[in-house]
Design an enzyme around this catalytic site. Structure first.
Site, PDB file in Angstrom:
ATOM      1  N   HIS A 156      31.322  49.255  42.059  1.00 53.30           N
ATOM      2  CA  HIS A 156      30.303  50.019  42.774  1.00 53.30           C
ATOM      3  C   HIS A 156      30.926  51.149  43.600  1.00 53.30           C
ATOM      4  O   HIS A 156      32.097  51.099  43.976  1.00 53.30           O
ATOM      5  CB  HIS A 156      29.495  49.105  43.696  1.00 53.30           C
ATOM      6  CG  HIS A 156      30.313  48.486  44.790  1.00 53.30           C
ATOM      7  ND1 HIS A 156      30.640  49.164  45.953  1.00 53.30           N
ATOM      8  CD2 HIS A 156      30.887  47.272  44.898  1.00 53.30           C
ATOM      9  CE1 HIS A 156      31.369  48.391  46.726  1.00 53.30           C
ATOM     10  NE2 HIS A 156      31.545  47.233  46.112  1.00 53.30           N
ATOM     11  N   GLU A 163      30.215  39.551  43.499  1.00 51.52           N
ATOM     12  CA  GLU A 163      31.471  39.523  44.232  1.00 51.52           C
ATOM     13  C   GLU A 163      31.782  38.098  44.692  1.00 51.52           C
ATOM     14  O   GLU A 163      30.900  37.228  44.688  1.00 51.52           O
ATOM     15  CB  GLU A 163      31.385  40.472  45.438  1.00 51.52           C
ATOM     16  CG  GLU A 163      32.676  40.630  46.224  1.00 51.52           C
ATOM     17  CD  GLU A 163      33.855  41.133  45.402  1.00 51.52           C
ATOM     18  OE1 GLU A 163      34.250  40.423  44.458  1.00 51.52           O
ATOM     19  OE2 GLU A 163      34.385  42.219  45.725  1.00 51.52           O
TER      20      GLU A 163
END
Length: 272
Positions: free
Chosen positions: A23, A134
């Site tokens: 990201h 994550e």
């Protein structure tokens, strides 16, 4: 070790191209090296910074200029605000078109983005997948919202693979172990191999990508192993090939040709 003996030849239909993306810059990424600064609840489900959106625009320009965009079959995205913003900004359609009755990939100004709605026209399908989140626990920026909150923000993303509305994977007290992140990453890779799509974008996170790729490449030259183990920068894209050596997928070749179709006296002999 003689690495020259390790070349592998595999049927094309047993492999997939995956474009891995971390990201863009989130609001938590500007806090420096003090990890304690990353823990406040105010960072819950961190969104992109204005600079992060500039990174997304640059990535979008690259994937179109390079020709990569036109070959993408699927975009898989971690269900967190910063990854979904990155995914739809880089790989979605243009700004929403008036008079077209299709849900946008992202609603206007989602996540304090100050961005117009992003169209789902003329772009690959998007699907959210928890396996590529994550590493989880303790840090609030890695805790997701409920899926019912995300759906109005990202109407054209498919959330059907996420089993619970609320986030049952994140714990306020326990951080996910490294070996558990690796195991989750390997499970995710097997899931990718089970898909029918051949060119897949994955928009995920630094630790997940680093630890997942670190589990592979031991049969390669050390230089390749080292290359795979380099941490991802914000909004970095790396293209990889994964090979189905264990018959996980059921793909058949779309390009192989069987031969021997002609018949009759003039058919050439296979003996010569």
């Amino acid at each position: 070790m003689n690495y020259g003996a390790n070349e592998g030849v595999y049927p094309l239909h047993r492999s997939k191209t995956i474009h891995l993306v971390r990201h863009a810059q989130g609001v938590h990424n500007v806090l420096g090296e003090d990890h304690s600064a990353y823990m406040p609840e105010e960072l819950f489900d961190a969104h992109l910074t204005p600079f992060g959106w500039e990174q997304v625009d640059n990535l979008r320009e690259h994937v179109h200029a390079s020709g990569l965009f036109k070959n993408i079959d699927l975009v898989v995205v971690s269900p967190l605000l910063r990854t979904m913003q990155t995914a739809v900004g880089a790989f979605g359609g243009e700004a929403s078109v008036d008079g077209v009755d299709m849900p946008p990939l992202m609603a206007e100004n989602t996540g304090s983005s100050n961005r117009p709605a992003i169209s789902s026209l003329n772009c690959p399908p998007f699907i959210a997948m928890e396996l590529c989140r994550e590493s989880m626990g303790v840090d609030h920026y890695n805790r997701r919202r409920s899926i019912s909150e995300y759906k109005p923000m990202f109407p054209a993303i498919d959330f059907s693979l996420i089993e619970t509305d609320c986030d049952v994977w994140w714990s306020p007290d326990t951080r996910e172990k490294k070996e558990d992140v690796v195991a989750r990453g390997q499970k995710f890779m097997k899931w990718l191999l089970s898909r029918e799509e051949k060119v897949i974008v994955v928009v995920s996170h630094a630790v997940f990508l680093h630890r997942t790729l670190g589990a592979y490449g031991d049969d390669c030259h050390p230089t390749i192993k080292k290359e795979m183990s380099i941490p991802f920068d914000n909004c970095e894209l790396r293209s990889m090939v994964i090979v189905d050596r264990s018959m996980i997928g059921l793909d058949t070749s779309k390009t192989d040709f069987p031969g021997k179709i002609p018949s009759g006296a003039d058919v050439a002999s296979d003996v010569v």
